[in-house]
Design an enzyme around this catalytic site. Structure first.
Site, PDB file in Angstrom:
ATOM      1  CD  GLU A  56      -1.757  -2.366   1.613  1.00  0.00           C
ATOM      2  OE1 GLU A  56      -0.570  -2.639   1.895  1.00  0.00           O
ATOM      3  OE2 GLU A  56      -2.687  -3.194   1.733  1.00  0.00           O
ATOM      4  CG  PHE A 118      -9.306 -10.419  10.830  1.00  0.00           C
ATOM      5  CD1 PHE A 118      -8.026 -10.815  11.233  1.00  0.00           C
ATOM      6  CD2 PHE A 118      -9.595 -10.365   9.479  1.00  0.00           C
ATOM      7  CE1 PHE A 118      -7.075 -11.151  10.293  1.00  0.00           C
ATOM      8  CE2 PHE A 118      -8.638 -10.713   8.535  1.00  0.00           C
ATOM      9  CZ  PHE A 118      -7.375 -11.105   8.941  1.00  0.00           C
ATOM     10  CD  GLN A 119      -7.096  -7.729   7.201  1.00  0.00           C
ATOM     11  OE1 GLN A 119      -8.026  -7.481   6.450  1.00  0.00           O
ATOM     12  NE2 GLN A 119      -5.898  -8.108   6.769  1.00  0.00           N
ATOM     13  CE  LYS A 168     -17.032  -7.202   3.106  1.00  0.00           C
ATOM     14  NZ  LYS A 168     -16.426  -8.490   3.453  1.00  0.00           N
ATOM     15  CG  MET A 475      22.904  11.644   3.804  1.00  0.00           C
ATOM     16  SD  MET A 475      21.423  12.475   3.288  1.00  0.00           S
ATOM     17  CE  MET A 475      22.078  13.609   2.086  1.00  0.00           C
TER      18      MET A 475
END
Lengths: 554, 161
Positions: A56, A118-119, A168, A475
């Site tokens: 993502e 969940f999630q 959802k 760096m």
């Protein structure tokens, strides 16, 4: 917006309809349980292409690259929980560089919110400080207005990311959604034109100035105000310095251009804003600490005129004597009209012109190779999308990516996000596929999001990834040399990675460059190939090897 | 120079708005003495009163950053000399007969109200300026205070804005 109409649709169908009405052609993202209804609805869309990233964060940077090229919001879609948390870096990056994004996240069904299902994460609160605005859609009726507002807010005023979190069941339930209702945002009134009194004061100060300088930032680019800016400085013969995000606003060969300010800038540019100038006209810059370095020195002898669309940027770090809040494009146009009617600085001889100085970059550890490669790239005179990652090469790119056909330089200025460059280049290509893309990256940065190379292979994107390979975080090493008594730790990337082999394993082409004579030819060959490839620039070998040596795996 | 400012915010009464305000204040490092929020006479509009410490530049940033929040309608830095401010306190005291006269005098003197008495305990309320509430607490120090709560300030500017 058309007249309001009312249609019985699922939330997901309504969402796709809004996106289509907003002219969305691409969505970058990743599916998951909570956002699958959107994917199901997307199958019906002939207008919208979905691009499956491999993470993502990659999707968010693709949407940023897309937005930078198209100059309208990029759209990113993620699921709940880890999908949402993986977006956070991309959102923060877009916020700090003022890039318009609309981020859509699926959320678990309303009845389970707050139960650690969940999630489930608290997406609204997690993303609140890294977005310009965000909303959790509580009711079906709020879905379409929230989406329509998201596009408006992302793309007006100081642009930025807006996230809409959608449970959802809101996506699956049918509801008589209403489209095109007037937006109700009583607390949001983006300023358009600078206050007349302040504009007049600014022109007066510039007229009287003996040693004026203009400091330009990324705001000039995102406002699309580069032509106005150039007309303004050329008419008044004002020397120009820039921030990192102000790359390419004025061509480097222009005699008015002095250099980059800040830690990795040019001596002459820093001297101007810290010491010599008596009036500094700062345009579209937040005067961040990377640009101003020691704030007590910045502008200490000068009157500061500060023009920005975001009132909160004015006098945030450096007090401005003449603040102007407004659209940069409109305000500069207004200023141009005024000096057309009543010319200023007519007989002024430019007080500083053509003065260039060397950069303040550290030249140790094969840095000269970075310079060679980037100069060779800039010599390739064809339109390209060029992105950088973060680290040493970013600073070199900022000085030496000088070809106007390679602009805008896609770089993560505010957040300094390693791993930005590859997905940003991919997103840029989707926005404008008639030109090839080049990602300049270090081996450290590349490994942050190297999985997105698979997307380039899937779509056979003409993309050249230039990996500056020295097996370390150079760096970090540079900072440890300069500030920590050369006490090195955690900069070594361990066993060397075969990036040529990696490219091949992903289905692309790999090249390796071991000699400086081969840099330019290899870049051309890779670009002419028109397919996804990785060039592994072995910094040490190029710096030391005496004979030409290049191999390709095809 | 650092001093106290009383900022009032009118906001759209949307879910999460308290979180937005508190996130902003903590992220920008603004020092909050007190924060109160409640509905106004206008449906859907709530009002915050936030007491902060800071110099003028900090307060200007608070004003501007708050104004950037989409659900914030107005932001005002109250001029203290032209404003009315009130706090409210509820105090529970251990109570016995020999103290009762003196406690009643304090309640009368400071315009308090007895809310409950029984089981050897009193609950009293006071409202007024911060200075007055401070004074009440000092006066009650010599008795046994079992519990106390004070709201932050709420305030309003005198005259039109």
């Amino acid at each position: 917006m058309g007249s309001a109409k009312n249609l019985e649709l699922t939330g997901a169908q309504a969402l796709v309809k809004v996106l289509e009405e907003k002219g969305v052609t691409h969505i970058f993202g990743y599916p998951g349980g909570a956002n699958l209804p959107i994917f199901d609805a997307l199958r019906q869309s002939r207008q919208i292409q979905f691009v499956l990233a491999r993470h993502e964060q990659g999707a968010a940077h693709m949407a940023e690259g897309f937005a930078r090229i198209k100059n309208r919001p990029g759209v990113v879609l993620a699921t709940s929980g880890p999908g949402a948390t993986n977006l956070v870096t991309g959102l923060a990056d877009a916020l700090l560089d003022s890039i318009p994004l609309v981020a859509l996240t699926g959320q678990i069904p309303r009845e389970f919110i707050g139960t650690d299902a969940f999630q489930e994460v608290d997406c609204l609160n997690i993303t609140m400080p890294v977005t310009k605005h965000n909303e959790l859609v509580h009711e079906e009726a709020q879905l379409v207005p929230a989406l329509e507002a998201a596009f408006y807010i992302a793309d007006t005023g100081r642009k930025g990311p807006v996230l809409v979190d959608i449970p959802k069941d809101v996506l699956t339930n049918s509801y008589p959604h209403q489209f095109g209702l007037p937006l109700v945002l009583p607390g949001y009134n983006p300023t358009v034109i600078g206050n007349v009194g302040q504009v007049k004061k600014a022109l007066k100060a510039l007229n009287k100035a003996a040693r004026p300088v203009v400091l330009v930032g990324g705001g000039v680019v995102s406002a699309g105000a580069v032509p106005e800016l150039l007309e303004f400085v050329r008419k008044l013969k004002l020397p120009v310095v820039r921030t990192l995000m102000g790359t390419g606003v004025i061509p480097v060969e222009d005699p008015l251009y002095i250099g980059l300010v800040g830690t990795h800038g040019n001596q002459a540019a820093n001297r101007l804003v810290q010491k010599d100038a008596d009036v500094i006209f700062a345009i579209g810059t937040k005067l961040g600490n990377r640009a101003t370095m020691r704030t007590q020195l910045f502008s200490r002898n000068a009157t500061l005129i500060h023009l920005d669309i975001d009132p909160a940027e004015i006098s945030k770090v450096i007090p401005a004597q003449i603040p102007i809040v407004g659209s940069i494009k409109e305000t500069l146009r207004d200023m141009l009209r005024r000096i057309q009617e009543k010319p200023i600085r007519q007989n002024q001889i430019p007080w500083i012109i053509g003065k260039k100085s060397s950069h303040l970059l550290a030249t140790q550890d094969q840095a000269e190779v970075l310079e060679l490669v980037i100069k060779a790239l800039s010599a390739i005179d064809r339109p390209l999308h060029v992105s950088t990652d973060v680290g040493r090469h970013q600073m070199w790119a900022n000085h030496y990516c000088t070809n106007p056909k390679h602009l805008p330089l896609l770089t993560s200025g505010g957040l300094g996000t390693m791993g930005f460059g590859l997905p940003a280049a991919i997103g840029a290509w989707f926005a404008q596929p008639d030109r090839s893309a080049v990602n300049l990256t270090g081996d450290g940065s590349f490994m942050m999001n190297m999985q997105e190379f698979a997307v380039a292979v899937e779509y056979q994107i003409p993309l050249v990834v230039c990996v500056f390979n020295d097996g370390r975080l150079s760096m970090i090493r540079e900072l440890q040399n300069a500030q920590y008594g050369k006490r090195h730790i955690a900069h070594d990337l361990g066993p060397r990675i075969d990036y040529m082999g990696f490219a091949k394993a992903m289905g692309g082409t790999g090249y390796r460059v071991l000699h400086e004579d081969n840099i330019g030819p290899m870049l051309l060959k890779a670009l002419n190939g028109g397919r996804p490839c990785i060039i592994d620039f072995d910094l040490e070998k190029i710096a030391h090897s005496g004979h030409l040596h290049a191999v390709a795996n095809q | 120079m650092e001093h106290r400012h009383i900022i009032t915010l009118e906001v759209e009464d949307k879910p999460g708005v308290l979180s937005r305000i508190s996130t902003l204040f903590s992220r920008r490092g603004f020092n909050v003495d007190s924060l109160t929020v409640g509905h106004t006479h206008r449906p859907g509009i709530s009002r915050f009163t936030i007491v902060v410490q800071g110099n003028d530049q900090v307060v200007e940033q608070i004003r501007k950053q708050s104004q950037k929040l989409i659900h914030v309608l107005t932001v005002q830095d109250l001029e203290q000399k032209r404003s009315v401010m009130r706090e409210f306190a509820i105090i529970k005291l251990d109570y016995n007969l020999e103290d009762s006269k003196e406690i009643n005098e304090i309640v009368d003197l400071y315009g308090g109200r007895m809310l409950d008495s029984g089981e050897g305990q009193l609950i009293v309320e006071f409202s007024g300026t911060e200075a007055k509430i401070n004074k009440v607490f000092r006066k009650l120090e010599k008795f046994k205070v079992l519990e106390s709560i004070r709201t932050g300030k709420i305030g309003m500017q005198i005259g039109s804005l």
